[in-house]
Design an enzyme around this catalytic site. Structure first.
Site, short mmCIF file in Angstrom:
data_model
loop_
_atom_site.label_atom_id
_atom_site.label_comp_id
_atom_site.label_asym_id
_atom_site.label_seq_id
_atom_site.Cartn_x
_atom_site.Cartn_y
_atom_site.Cartn_z
N ARG A 98 -7.18 -20.48 -25.10
CA ARG A 98 -6.38 -21.04 -26.18
C ARG A 98 -7.12 -20.79 -27.49
O ARG A 98 -8.36 -20.77 -27.54
CB ARG A 98 -6.17 -22.54 -25.99
CG ARG A 98 -5.54 -22.92 -24.67
CD ARG A 98 -4.14 -22.41 -24.51
NE ARG A 98 -3.16 -23.27 -25.18
CZ ARG A 98 -1.85 -23.08 -25.12
NH1 ARG A 98 -1.37 -22.07 -24.44
NH2 ARG A 98 -1.04 -23.90 -25.74
N HIS B 175 -0.35 -12.61 -27.20
CA HIS B 175 -0.29 -13.74 -26.28
C HIS B 175 0.59 -13.41 -25.07
O HIS B 175 1.58 -14.08 -24.79
CB HIS B 175 0.22 -15.00 -26.99
CG HIS B 175 -0.11 -16.27 -26.25
ND1 HIS B 175 -0.17 -17.49 -26.86
CD2 HIS B 175 -0.40 -16.51 -24.94
CE1 HIS B 175 -0.48 -18.43 -25.99
NE2 HIS B 175 -0.63 -17.85 -24.81
N LEU C 40 -15.55 -21.88 -15.81
CA LEU C 40 -15.34 -21.25 -14.50
C LEU C 40 -14.29 -22.02 -13.70
O LEU C 40 -14.54 -22.48 -12.59
CB LEU C 40 -16.65 -21.14 -13.72
CG LEU C 40 -16.66 -20.06 -12.63
CD1 LEU C 40 -16.62 -18.68 -13.25
CD2 LEU C 40 -17.89 -20.20 -11.73
N GLY C 41 -13.10 -22.17 -14.30
CA GLY C 41 -11.96 -22.73 -13.59
C GLY C 41 -11.23 -21.63 -12.83
O GLY C 41 -11.83 -20.60 -12.47
N ARG C 42 -9.94 -21.83 -12.61
CA ARG C 42 -9.17 -20.85 -11.84
C ARG C 42 -9.25 -19.46 -12.45
O ARG C 42 -9.54 -18.47 -11.77
CB ARG C 42 -7.70 -21.28 -11.76
CG ARG C 42 -7.42 -22.56 -11.00
CD ARG C 42 -5.93 -22.84 -11.03
NE ARG C 42 -5.54 -24.04 -10.33
CZ ARG C 42 -5.42 -25.23 -10.92
NH1 ARG C 42 -5.68 -25.35 -12.23
NH2 ARG C 42 -5.06 -26.29 -10.23
N ILE C 43 -8.95 -19.36 -13.74
CA ILE C 43 -8.92 -18.05 -14.40
C ILE C 43 -10.32 -17.49 -14.55
O ILE C 43 -10.57 -16.31 -14.28
CB ILE C 43 -8.19 -18.15 -15.75
CG1 ILE C 43 -6.70 -18.47 -15.52
CG2 ILE C 43 -8.34 -16.85 -16.55
CD1 ILE C 43 -5.94 -18.81 -16.78
N GLU D 285 -0.08 -18.64 -34.32
CA GLU D 285 0.66 -17.46 -33.85
C GLU D 285 2.16 -17.73 -33.80
O GLU D 285 2.57 -18.86 -33.57
CB GLU D 285 0.14 -17.02 -32.48
CG GLU D 285 0.32 -18.07 -31.39
CD GLU D 285 -0.32 -17.67 -30.07
OE1 GLU D 285 0.36 -17.88 -29.04
OE2 GLU D 285 -1.47 -17.17 -30.06
N ILE E 101 -8.93 -15.25 -23.60
CA ILE E 101 -7.65 -15.31 -22.88
C ILE E 101 -7.32 -16.77 -22.57
O ILE E 101 -6.58 -17.06 -21.62
CB ILE E 101 -7.67 -14.46 -21.60
CG1 ILE E 101 -8.94 -14.74 -20.77
CG2 ILE E 101 -7.56 -12.98 -21.93
CD1 ILE E 101 -8.96 -14.06 -19.42
N ASP F 298 -6.14 -12.52 -27.31
CA ASP F 298 -4.73 -12.63 -26.91
C ASP F 298 -4.07 -13.86 -27.53
O ASP F 298 -2.87 -14.03 -27.39
CB ASP F 298 -4.63 -12.71 -25.38
CG ASP F 298 -3.20 -12.61 -24.88
OD1 ASP F 298 -2.46 -11.73 -25.37
OD2 ASP F 298 -2.81 -13.41 -24.01
#
Length: 314
Positions: free
Chosen positions: A233, A280, A152-155, A262, A231, A257
């Site tokens: 890494r 990505h 539960l960081g920024r994203i 990749e 979404i 993503d």
């Protein structure tokens, strides 16, 4: 005054290339045929590296640039930069957080909706004439169901805010409960978070501690009706375990993503009909990419002007 020499590891859009060229003497690593010889030739002049999150800067590259002072990353992830090598040499590192947060969260929600409602298959159903022969198979709803956010960081926070708009039961895992999330349930163990989730979003920063945190046990707990959305890494997920779970239907579905190696992803993914594959591009809007490029340049400019870095990592 001579412009600082910058090593550019990968290409940027033209709107970033032009101002970068105006401010610095740029050496394009990605355009060199013999990269080792290229580095040996220009490395001693390089004072800064401009790179992308997935490309980073490894120890060999850093050691080839003995005058290196700063690495500016185009992206929020900096796990591909050898931070230990940077610390040893007093090299500063920056990234581009915040400016991409909302677009990444948007794509995560879009992937959930697209996969849950079968929108890719539904469009094919219309285009190939199947609709005239019968109704499209029923899919699963999103609203009112259970969502888990791993990190539960920024994203992760922006993802959870969006999920709340669907009236979902939201839980999250992190190193500790967050004061800013009183309405959401804290679950310390990722396996338990997966067990109580219909949709599990992976929004962690990548590190040695989070490598393969989504493992066989997490996937089994998410279950045959569950969906994994990544979404963050690729390294946060045990990709072999994920493929096994998707192939055997231990896990219901996934929306991804990011991938190991990749853009050369494991061909096993291409044979699956229960995974949504994206290139990505979570931060891939014109507005965000322009803001990311500007922040890369602004960090470089601040460093060489002797001013505080705008978004320091190290």
């Amino acid at each position: 005054m001579q412009r600082p020499h910058i090593l550019q590891v990968g290409p940027y859009p033209a709107w970033d290339e032009e101002p970068l060229n105006e401010a610095f003497t740029v050496h394009r690593y990605f355009a060199a045929d013999d990269k080792q010889a290229f580095l040996a030739g220009i490395g001693p002049q390089v004072r800064g590296i401009a790179t992308r999150g997935e490309l980073g800067a490894n120890r060999a590259m850093i050691e080839a640039c003995p005058s290196l002072e700063v690495v500016s990353v185009y992206g929020v992830g900096f796990d591909a930069v050898d931070l230990a090598a940077c610390r040893e040499r007093g090299v500063r590192v920056t990234n581009t957080p915040d400016v991409l947060t909302n677009d990444v969260a948007d794509l995560g929600i879009a992937m959930m909706l697209c996969q849950s409602r079968g929108m890719i298959g539904a469009e094919r159903w219309v285009r190939d004439g199947s609709w005239a022969k019968g109704l499209y198979p029923l899919k699963r709803r999103v609203w009112g169901r259970r969502a888990g956010v791993l990190g539960l960081g920024r994203i992760g926070y922006e993802v959870a805010k969006r999920l709340a708009g669907f009236g979902m039961d939201i839980a999250y895992s992190d190193v500790a409960p967050k004061d800013f999330a009183p309405d959401w349930t804290f679950v310390a163990d990722p396996v338990e978070l997966a067990r109580r989730s219909d949709f599990l979003f992976v929004t962690l920063a990548a590190s040695a501690a989070t490598r393969h945190i989504v493992n066989k046990d997490v996937l089994a707990a998410l279950g045959e009706d569950g969906m994994l959305i990544n979404i963050s890494r690729a390294s946060n997920i045990d990709e072999d375990a994920l493929l096994d779970a998707l192939e055997t239907k231990v896990l219901g579905s996934a929306a991804l993503d990011v991938f190991e190696g990749e853009p050369k992803l494991n061909p096993r993914f291409l044979a699956l009909d229960n995974v949504l594959l994206q290139p990505h591009h979570a931060s891939g809007t014109i507005e965000t990419r322009k803001a990311m490029g500007k922040l890369v340049r602004d960090n470089l400019a601040a460093h060489f002007a002797g001013q505080p870095l705008l978004t320091p990592v190290l």
